[in-house]
Design a protein around this motif. Structure first.
Motif: not given
Length: 820
Positions: A716-723
């Protein structure tokens, strides 16, 4: 996220380095001396961002700096929940020994550590913030908030800071305002055990030439270690801090930055947990009956000092940095002042008996001034030179507390009253002189509290100056060399006074940690140390992507004074020290010469960055705690030589547009010689004072490693992120005694302690509009470990074997962010 910033241009780097921008893409910049590893980035992987550091007094890519230096970005520090400056060791190979308190005497850089909890010496590791020296125990440790980056340098540092440092340096750079640019953020964490952390930073233009940045921080957490004796929970904290940064830049030759910072820390002192092993524990149980050691590693059974177990401090600092462009060079002035007070208590003996409760009250202030000239040309000859001055005043009260009857029972075999009755009456009082010779009286008078409170006050005025110059010659496009020389002179004025007016024990007096009296007031002394140090480096660049370097560096740390000893000494507890006759016990300086070779290289069109360094050093006249057989006192000695070598490295790799990884490791080996004064247990148990010769330095693990994986997927208008991050530290011997020195009379022997394995996970969603939400888990595997521990166990004294500060349990929480 991770420390390196991903972006293709220098402008993008500038913006990505600030959390106030709208989630610029972040990559993995753990810039440490690194290992060459094979692998390949994905076909669409973008180049790793160039990490800019100022470790050589000029802005330069970390890949072009011939130093073992780590650069951890502020975004990375927040993503992996690093709390204070000591947490930086988790992602810096070659630096070990984190602990959950305000003491710096556990941090080892390539094995070198300051083993002194008094205030007559100086730390081996220099901690700096924006280039300003942060001081000693109770002052140096501060919270990490609104940080731009942290540079961690390994090896002797004599040419980069106003104060020299023999082992390495932690230099924290906080965020400064940028004129004409909107820059603000909020970051909130809520988690188990009452965790609440809030961080805020914002910049404002007040005029066309003056900008201000305001940052605030609050963090609190309930304790997770339960004391079954009192029902209290420990290893908790409550901290508040604020920082105001002013920037003046009118577009001319003059720029200035003003830093004003205040922090109030309220947390637990160090937690010691008895293991229940070793001869001293058995001896105590024989006298006092069973002593419960909880089976749960996060439970303890201790009596607590009257003030509880606390680690409280306030620190206020002001720093002014002025740069003036002279055309041919830049003149820089750093003027700093720091004031702090500190109050600390702990139950060092780790048992429900009052064997040793420790308390420290401290006030101090520190002033520094540095002037530096840095050449501005880019020709074959570059240089920088500087002079610096510092003055520190420190006033400390130390207290060791012990039960009177425990003292008499352990060392004399009966209660104090029983001891006096025996010597006064046995054989018609023929041996009563023993009482007078040792205690100064024939009559027993008990303390109204039943305890000895052995207070010792030390005051110090420390000052020094240094001058240094570093010259760089470029012989060709491939070859250049640098040579630097520094001269140091340090003076210390120091006094000691045993405060019997604060001790309720009229007979036993100062027999817990000082062992002497000062009936006519403080004894004083003054000493000066001076030493030149040097550094030489040769660099070879076969092409634009590779740097090979070799260096030789010497390091020095001035001598100091023992906080718990006078010269000349005598029989413990019977020494009367007088001004003019006695003086505080002192120790000499220590030195190191270090040889290092390194490789730094960029591969696969900039998608991979590899660094590798190897070193050897010889460390002489170690300043370290050494015990005197038969006496409970603690003194600092200059002892022996340590030969050490090691390899450190990391590899940063951008796999593709959506994932990057970083790996790091360190290997360390050491051998100590001439350390007989550290080997009293070897003589007692094995009958050999040389039993410790050739052993490794205590507390320094052979292996450490870390890994970090970052990922993000547009949605969408962003992102899924992880660390996902992992750090690991091997266990280490806790004394010089050989690990195989196990005998029937000494079953506890030496042991290895301190191994830890910590995994953290963060995953969430961040929108282009500036907000983000994430879930995090710390200590994902719920590993149980300790910061450190001792062998203990000598049945001739009551000090037992213990572990230090249990690990935090698995902890989950939510993180909310908004950038504006």
């Amino acid at each position: 996220m991770s420390p390196n910033q991903f972006s293709r241009s220098r402008t993008a780097l500038d913006r990505a380095a600030r959390p106030g921008k709208k989630f610029q893409r972040n990559g993995l910049a753990i810039a440490v001396s690194s290992i060459l590893m094979t692998g390949a980035g994905g076909a669409n992987a973008q180049a790793l961002e160039e990490v800019i550091v100022t470790a050589t007094k000029r802005a330069a890519s970390v890949m072009d700096v011939p130093l073992s230096v780590s650069a951890l970005s502020g975004d990375f520090l927040r993503d992996v929940n690093l709390d204070d400056v000591k947490d930086l060791v988790s992602f810096t190979p070659g630096v070990t020994g984190n602990s959950k308190d305000s003491f710096m005497d556990s941090i080892r850089v390539r094995g070198i550590v300051t083993n002194d909890f008094g205030n007559g010496g100086d730390p081996s590791l220099g901690v700096y913030k924006n280039g300003f020296y942060q001081g000693r125990n109770g002052s140096a440790v501060s919270s990490l908030f609104d940080v731009e980056r942290a540079e961690v340098l390994r090896g002797p540092q004599g040419f980069l800071f106003g104060r020299n440092s023999i082992s390495g340096a932690l230099n924290i750079f906080t965020r400064t305002p940028t004129q004409g640019e909107r820059d603000g953020y909020m970051d909130v964490r809520i988690g188990e055990r009452g965790i609440f952390t809030g961080e805020l930073g914002a910049s404002f233009d007040l005029t066309d030439s003056f900008s201000v940045r305001v940052a605030g921080y609050h963090s609190e957490e309930d304790g997770y270690v339960r004391n079954i004796a009192t029902g209290k929970d420990h290893i908790d904290h409550n901290k508040d801090a604020i920082r105001i940064t002013g920037l003046y830049d009118a577009g001319g030759n003059l720029t200035a930055k003003l830093y004003v910072e205040y922090e109030d820390r309220d947390q637990s002192g160090t937690i010691y947990r008895a293991t229940g092993n070793a001869g001293s524990f058995a001896m105590l149980e024989e006298i006092y009956g069973d002593i419960v050691v909880p089976s749960d590693p996060r439970k303890i059974n201790i009596d607590e000092p009257d003030n509880g177990i606390i680690d409280e401090g306030e620190a206020m600092s002001i720093g002014l940095v002025v740069d003036y462009d002279l055309g041919w060079a830049t003149l820089t002035s750093l003027t700093g002042y720091k004031d702090h007070n500190y109050h600390y208590t702990e139950d060092y003996d780790a048992t429900p008996l009052t064997i040793f409760n420790y308390e420290q009250k401290q006030d101090g202030d520190y002033f520094e001034q540095e002037l530096r000239l840095t050449s501005d040309n880019e020709g074959m000859f570059n240089w920088y030179t500087g002079v610096s001055y510092y003055r520190e005043e420190i006033d400390s009260l130390f207290m060791g507390q012990q039960d009177e009857d425990l003292y008499c029972t352990v060392y004399w075999g009966d209660t104090c009253e029983g001891v006096f009755d025996y010597y006064n009456n046995a054989y018609d009082g023929a041996y009563a002189y023993v009482l007078y010779d040792y205690f100064g009286t024939y009559d027993w008078v008990a303390s109204p509290t039943g305890r000895m409170d052995d207070w010792n006050q030390t005051k110090g005025v420390f000052s020094g100056w240094a001058a240094y110059v570093d010259l760089n010659f470029r012989f060709s496009e491939q070859w250049d060399a640098s040579v630097g020389v520094r001269y140091n002179e340090d003076k210390k004025e120091f006094s000691q006074e045993v405060r019997t007016d604060l001790n309720p024990s009229p007979v036993l007096g100062p027999r817990v940690q000082t062992g002497f009296y000062t009936p006519d007031g403080p004894v004083k002394d003054s000493r000066t140390w001076s030493e030149p140090t040097y550094r030489g480096v040769v660099n070879y660049r076969p092409n634009d992507d590779v740097l090979l370097y070799a260096s030789v560096t010497t390091g020095y740390k001035q001598g100091g004074y023992n906080s718990f000893k006078v010269d000349p000494d005598g029989l413990w507890g019977t020494i009367y020290a007088y001004p003019g006759t006695h003086k505080p016990g002192s120790f000499d300086g220590e030195s190191v010469i270090s040889y290092e070779v390194g490789f730094k290289g960029t591969q696969w069109d900039g998608r991979s960055q590899v660094q590798l360094s190897a070193f050897i050093y010889e460390y002489e006249d170690l300043q370290a705690t050494c015990g005197v057989p038969g006496e409970p006192g603690v003194v600092i000695c200059n002892v022996g030589t340590v030969d050490a070598n090691g390899v450190e490295g990391t590899w940063n790799l951008g796999l593709n547009d959506y994932m990057d990884i970083g790996l790091g490791f360190a290997w360390f080996d050491s051998e100590a010689k001439g350390i007989q004064e550290f080997c009293s247990e070897g003589e007692r148990v094995l009958g050999d004072i040389n039993a410790c010769e050739g052993q490794a330095m205590p507390g320094a693990p052979e292996w450490t490693a870390f890994a970090v994986i970052n990922g993000s997927v547009p949605v969408g208008k962003g992102e899924i992120y992880g660390n996902l991050s992992w750090s690991w530290e091997d266990d280490a011997p806790n004394s010089y005694l050989p690990l195989n020195a196990l005998t029937t009379s000494f079953p506890e022997g030496a042991r290895e302690v301190g191994e830890f394995n910590d995994v953290q996970l963060l995953a969430g969603y961040r929108a282009d509009s500036g907000w983000a939400v994430a879930l995090y888990v710390e200590n994902l595997l719920d590993d149980e470990y300790y910061d450190a521990g001792n062998s203990g166990g000598n049945p001739s004294n009551p000090y037992v074997q213990f572990d230090i500060s249990p690990s935090r349990p698995r902890t989950t929480g939510v993180r909310l962010m908004y950038n504006f």
